[in-house]
Design a protein around this motif. Sequence first.
Motif, PDB file in Angstrom:
ATOM      1  N   MET A  85       0.822  -1.202   0.000  1.00 39.99           N
ATOM      2  CA  MET A  85       0.000   0.000   0.000  1.00 39.99           C
ATOM      3  C   MET A  85       0.863   1.263   0.000  1.00 39.99           C
ATOM      4  SD  MET A  85      -3.061   1.105   2.627  1.00 39.99           S
ATOM      5  CE  MET A  85      -1.938   1.358   4.012  1.00 39.99           C
ATOM      6  N   ILE A  86       1.902   1.288   0.841  1.00 41.90           N
ATOM      7  CA  ILE A  86       2.763   2.473   0.921  1.00 41.90           C
ATOM      8  C   ILE A  86       3.473   2.717  -0.404  1.00 41.90           C
ATOM      9  CG2 ILE A  86       4.861   3.404   1.972  1.00 41.90           C
ATOM     10  CD1 ILE A  86       3.980   2.158   4.606  1.00 41.90           C
ATOM     11  N   LEU A  87       4.086   1.675  -0.954  1.00 37.48           N
ATOM     12  CA  LEU A  87       4.822   1.848  -2.220  1.00 37.48           C
ATOM     13  C   LEU A  87       3.892   2.252  -3.349  1.00 37.48           C
ATOM     14  CD1 LEU A  87       7.359  -1.129  -2.119  1.00 37.48           C
ATOM     15  CD2 LEU A  87       7.747   1.269  -1.540  1.00 37.48           C
ATOM     16  N   MET A  88       2.677   1.692  -3.347  1.00 37.89           N
ATOM     17  CA  MET A  88       1.712   2.019  -4.398  1.00 37.89           C
ATOM     18  C   MET A  88       1.287   3.479  -4.298  1.00 37.89           C
ATOM     19  SD  MET A  88       0.033   0.561  -6.913  1.00 37.89           S
ATOM     20  CE  MET A  88      -1.417   0.768  -7.925  1.00 37.89           C
ATOM     21  N   LEU A  89       0.909   3.905  -3.102  1.00 43.84           N
ATOM     22  CA  LEU A  89       0.389   5.267  -2.930  1.00 43.84           C
ATOM     23  C   LEU A  89       1.477   6.313  -3.096  1.00 43.84           C
ATOM     24  CD1 LEU A  89      -2.075   4.817   0.082  1.00 43.84           C
ATOM     25  CD2 LEU A  89      -2.623   5.084  -2.337  1.00 43.84           C
ATOM     26  N   ILE A  90       2.619   6.101  -2.439  1.00 42.69           N
ATOM     27  CA  ILE A  90       3.689   7.098  -2.499  1.00 42.69           C
ATOM     28  C   ILE A  90       4.229   7.235  -3.916  1.00 42.69           C
ATOM     29  CG2 ILE A  90       6.001   7.685  -1.701  1.00 42.69           C
ATOM     30  CD1 ILE A  90       3.834   8.112   0.374  1.00 42.69           C
ATOM     31  N   SER A  91       4.529   6.105  -4.546  1.00 44.07           N
ATOM     32  CA  SER A  91       5.116   6.148  -5.888  1.00 44.07           C
ATOM     33  C   SER A  91       4.155   6.756  -6.894  1.00 44.07           C
ATOM     34  CB  SER A  91       5.518   4.735  -6.333  1.00 44.07           C
ATOM     35  OG  SER A  91       6.440   4.156  -5.432  1.00 44.07           O
ATOM     36  N   ALA A  92       2.910   6.279  -6.875  1.00 43.57           N
ATOM     37  CA  ALA A  92       1.930   6.767  -7.853  1.00 43.57           C
ATOM     38  C   ALA A  92       1.569   8.221  -7.592  1.00 43.57           C
ATOM     39  CB  ALA A  92       0.685   5.883  -7.823  1.00 43.57           C
ATOM     40  N   MET A  93       1.401   8.573  -6.322  1.00 40.01           N
ATOM     41  CA  MET A  93       0.985   9.938  -6.006  1.00 40.01           C
ATOM     42  C   MET A  93       2.069  10.953  -6.356  1.00 40.01           C
ATOM     43  SD  MET A  93      -0.299  11.512  -2.375  1.00 40.01           S
ATOM     44  CE  MET A  93      -1.367  10.108  -2.131  1.00 40.01           C
ATOM     45  N   MET A  94       3.321  10.628  -6.029  1.00 39.87           N
ATOM     46  CA  MET A  94       4.416  11.564  -6.298  1.00 39.87           C
ATOM     47  C   MET A  94       4.578  11.831  -7.794  1.00 39.87           C
ATOM     48  SD  MET A  94       5.659  12.673  -3.451  1.00 39.87           S
ATOM     49  CE  MET A  94       3.921  12.720  -3.019  1.00 39.87           C
TER      50      MET A  94
ATOM     51  N   ILE B 260       9.374  11.260 -19.632  1.00 40.33           N
ATOM     52  CA  ILE B 260       8.725  10.384 -18.657  1.00 40.33           C
ATOM     53  C   ILE B 260       9.770   9.652 -17.814  1.00 40.33           C
ATOM     54  CG2 ILE B 260       7.368   8.268 -18.433  1.00 40.33           C
ATOM     55  CD1 ILE B 260       5.644   9.249 -20.722  1.00 40.33           C
ATOM     56  N   LEU B 261      10.816   9.112 -18.464  1.00 46.03           N
ATOM     57  CA  LEU B 261      11.872   8.421 -17.718  1.00 46.03           C
ATOM     58  C   LEU B 261      12.596   9.379 -16.769  1.00 46.03           C
ATOM     59  CD1 LEU B 261      13.395   6.094 -20.469  1.00 46.03           C
ATOM     60  CD2 LEU B 261      11.874   5.459 -18.591  1.00 46.03           C
ATOM     61  N   GLY B 262      12.778  10.608 -17.223  1.00 39.43           N
ATOM     62  CA  GLY B 262      13.414  11.595 -16.363  1.00 39.43           C
ATOM     63  C   GLY B 262      12.580  11.921 -15.141  1.00 39.43           C
TER      64      GLY B 262
ATOM     65  N   LEU C  32      12.075   6.707  -8.407  1.00 39.10           N
ATOM     66  CA  LEU C  32      12.455   5.298  -8.342  1.00 39.10           C
ATOM     67  C   LEU C  32      13.504   5.078  -7.258  1.00 39.10           C
ATOM     68  CD1 LEU C  32      12.486   2.383  -9.389  1.00 39.10           C
ATOM     69  CD2 LEU C  32      14.136   3.107 -11.128  1.00 39.10           C
ATOM     70  N   GLY C  33      14.529   5.902  -7.259  1.00 37.62           N
ATOM     71  CA  GLY C  33      15.579   5.771  -6.252  1.00 37.62           C
ATOM     72  C   GLY C  33      15.054   5.970  -4.843  1.00 37.62           C
ATOM     73  N   LEU C  34      14.216   7.003  -4.651  1.00 38.86           N
ATOM     74  CA  LEU C  34      13.677   7.278  -3.322  1.00 38.86           C
ATOM     75  C   LEU C  34      12.721   6.176  -2.860  1.00 38.86           C
ATOM     76  CD1 LEU C  34      12.989  11.106  -3.749  1.00 38.86           C
ATOM     77  CD2 LEU C  34      14.875  10.026  -2.507  1.00 38.86           C
ATOM     78  N   SER C  35      11.951   5.620  -3.784  1.00 38.31           N
ATOM     79  CA  SER C  35      11.013   4.556  -3.419  1.00 38.31           C
ATOM     80  C   SER C  35      11.745   3.269  -3.071  1.00 38.31           C
ATOM     81  CB  SER C  35      10.020   4.305  -4.561  1.00 38.31           C
ATOM     82  OG  SER C  35       9.224   5.450  -4.807  1.00 38.31           O
ATOM     83  N   ILE C  36      12.863   3.006  -3.732  1.00 37.95           N
ATOM     84  CA  ILE C  36      13.668   1.830  -3.388  1.00 37.95           C
ATOM     85  C   ILE C  36      14.183   1.954  -1.956  1.00 37.95           C
ATOM     86  CG2 ILE C  36      15.827   0.608  -3.883  1.00 37.95           C
ATOM     87  CD1 ILE C  36      15.345   1.203  -6.843  1.00 37.95           C
ATOM     88  N   ILE C  37      14.616   3.164  -1.589  1.00 39.90           N
ATOM     89  CA  ILE C  37      15.051   3.396  -0.202  1.00 39.90           C
ATOM     90  C   ILE C  37      13.886   3.137   0.757  1.00 39.90           C
ATOM     91  CG2 ILE C  37      15.857   5.136   1.439  1.00 39.90           C
ATOM     92  CD1 ILE C  37      17.365   6.450  -0.878  1.00 39.90           C
TER      93      ILE C  37
ATOM     94  N   LEU D 259      14.390  -7.245  -6.194  1.00 41.59           N
ATOM     95  CA  LEU D 259      14.087  -7.141  -7.629  1.00 41.59           C
ATOM     96  C   LEU D 259      12.577  -7.057  -7.860  1.00 41.59           C
ATOM     97  CD1 LEU D 259      16.641  -9.666  -9.192  1.00 41.59           C
ATOM     98  CD2 LEU D 259      16.703  -7.162  -9.306  1.00 41.59           C
ATOM     99  N   GLU D 260      11.818  -7.869  -7.136  1.00 37.70           N
ATOM    100  CA  GLU D 260      10.358  -7.822  -7.256  1.00 37.70           C
ATOM    101  C   GLU D 260       9.824  -6.485  -6.750  1.00 37.70           C
ATOM    102  OE1 GLU D 260       8.476  -9.884  -8.719  1.00 37.70           O
ATOM    103  OE2 GLU D 260       9.499 -11.813  -8.801  1.00 37.70           O
ATOM    104  N   SER D 261      10.423  -5.965  -5.688  1.00 39.39           N
ATOM    105  CA  SER D 261       9.988  -4.664  -5.150  1.00 39.39           C
ATOM    106  C   SER D 261      10.259  -3.550  -6.152  1.00 39.39           C
ATOM    107  CB  SER D 261      10.706  -4.376  -3.828  1.00 39.39           C
ATOM    108  OG  SER D 261      10.409  -5.362  -2.856  1.00 39.39           O
ATOM    109  N   ILE D 262      11.415  -3.602  -6.805  1.00 41.26           N
ATOM    110  CA  ILE D 262      11.755  -2.589  -7.815  1.00 41.26           C
ATOM    111  C   ILE D 262      10.777  -2.656  -8.983  1.00 41.26           C
ATOM    112  CG2 ILE D 262      13.497  -1.912  -9.513  1.00 41.26           C
ATOM    113  CD1 ILE D 262      15.623  -2.778  -7.465  1.00 41.26           C
ATOM    114  N   LEU D 263      10.415  -3.879  -9.380  1.00 39.56           N
ATOM    115  CA  LEU D 263       9.446  -4.033 -10.466  1.00 39.56           C
ATOM    116  C   LEU D 263       8.104  -3.427 -10.081  1.00 39.56           C
ATOM    117  CD1 LEU D 263       8.447  -5.185 -13.151  1.00 39.56           C
ATOM    118  CD2 LEU D 263       8.057  -7.379 -11.981  1.00 39.56           C
ATOM    119  N   PHE D 264       7.660  -3.670  -8.862  1.00 42.49           N
ATOM    120  CA  PHE D 264       6.382  -3.108  -8.414  1.00 42.49           C
ATOM    121  C   PHE D 264       6.449  -1.587  -8.333  1.00 42.49           C
ATOM    122  CE2 PHE D 264       3.480  -1.807  -4.959  1.00 42.49           C
ATOM    123  CZ  PHE D 264       2.287  -2.262  -5.500  1.00 42.49           C
ATOM    124  N   ILE D 265       7.570  -1.063  -7.850  1.00 43.41           N
ATOM    125  CA  ILE D 265       7.739   0.392  -7.781  1.00 43.41           C
ATOM    126  C   ILE D 265       7.694   1.002  -9.177  1.00 43.41           C
ATOM    127  CG2 ILE D 265       9.381   2.225  -7.223  1.00 43.41           C
ATOM    128  CD1 ILE D 265      10.313   0.426  -4.876  1.00 43.41           C
ATOM    129  N   LEU D 266       8.369   0.381 -10.125  1.00 43.33           N
ATOM    130  CA  LEU D 266       8.349   0.871 -11.505  1.00 43.33           C
ATOM    131  C   LEU D 266       6.931   0.894 -12.057  1.00 43.33           C
ATOM    132  CD1 LEU D 266      11.503  -0.769 -13.140  1.00 43.33           C
ATOM    133  CD2 LEU D 266      10.998   1.676 -13.013  1.00 43.33           C
TER     134      LEU D 266
END
Length: 368
Positions: free
Chosen positions: A181-190, A218-220, A226-231, A257-264
């Motif tokens: 939930m945290i990774l989904m909301l923070i990453s998507a919202m930001m 978009i990548l930029g 991405l880096g902040l969400s991995i932390i 690796l799975e967490s990074i994929l979900f964050i992406l």
Amino acid sequence: MNRFWGFVKKEFYHIFRDARTMIILFGIPIAQLLLFGTVITNEIKDAHIAIYDQSKDEVTQEITTKLLSSGYFVLDQYLESTADIEAIFKKGKVREVLVFEAGFAQSLEKEGKAKVQVIADASDPNVGKLLANYTSGIINDYMLKEMGEMQLPMQIKPEVRMYYNEGLESVHMFVPGIMAMILMLISAMMTSISITREKELGTMEILLVSPLRPVQIILGKVAPYLGLSIINAVVILLIGHWVFGVPIAGSWVLLMLESILFILMALCLGILISTMAKTQMVAMFISMIALMLPTILLSGFIFPIENMPVPLQILSHAMPPRWFIVILKNIMLKGTGLLYVWKETLILLGMAVLFTAIAVKKFKTRLE
């Protein structure tokens, strides 16, 4: 006073003419009521179980029939040995295994007691406990109704065992769900407010006249988040493991690796939202309403998906956190590898590609 009531009347007209306001006032409460009313339940139904029947006598068959006719359980398969129990739990579909001892009916007749082992998957402790209680209750009811007429005192004693979470610690369920939930909301919202911020500040024109392509823009936008969400993900895992004692039985590398994929995937979804929203407020509203409630209700985080109505079960397939929670529980609690989570991994990868493709297509190359 007439002027005041005229002003109030005008405000009513404005509200009734604005479809978005009417949806917020009436549509969202109705949708929430229907969702909560159908999803929130303490009952279990259609839980998949497996049976290892070493006796295969009349009594074990009657108990099995009574369990399956209750409406709470669905027989997935009969097992050939106890070695199959852990393997079938790791597949994730079966929630409980019953093991009848050899010579079950004979032991019951001669000694007055027989043993049946109830082994539940306690990676979701609430469901595991409910399943064990339901099974024990049905077996006890069988004894009272079927064996009550016999003169000899007889007893079938269910021996309950919990896999992956013997202490029924609730944090084993909440840490994976909260992480998703945290990774989904923070990453998507930001990311959802990133492009809309450019529009509101007027800096979008600079991006539009730059030599950067839409994909590069978009990548930029995604890279810093991405880096902040991995932390964030690392911090959540460390706190869950060292503070709350949630085990990480599988590979840390695979888990990251799975967490990074979900964050992406979540970042790409946020970018997609930002390309459709015109203001930061709208982007944030969509992120909160469209992501938070489905993540809590339809991902299997708190409420079992198999208990939901069929339309909601189908809708839950479109919820990315559902697949990520399955991955987290398999790696962290069950110690499985990619062989057991490859399907969920491909689904998340496909969602990330789909969201990125749509976002690039909808990205405007000029101001409208």
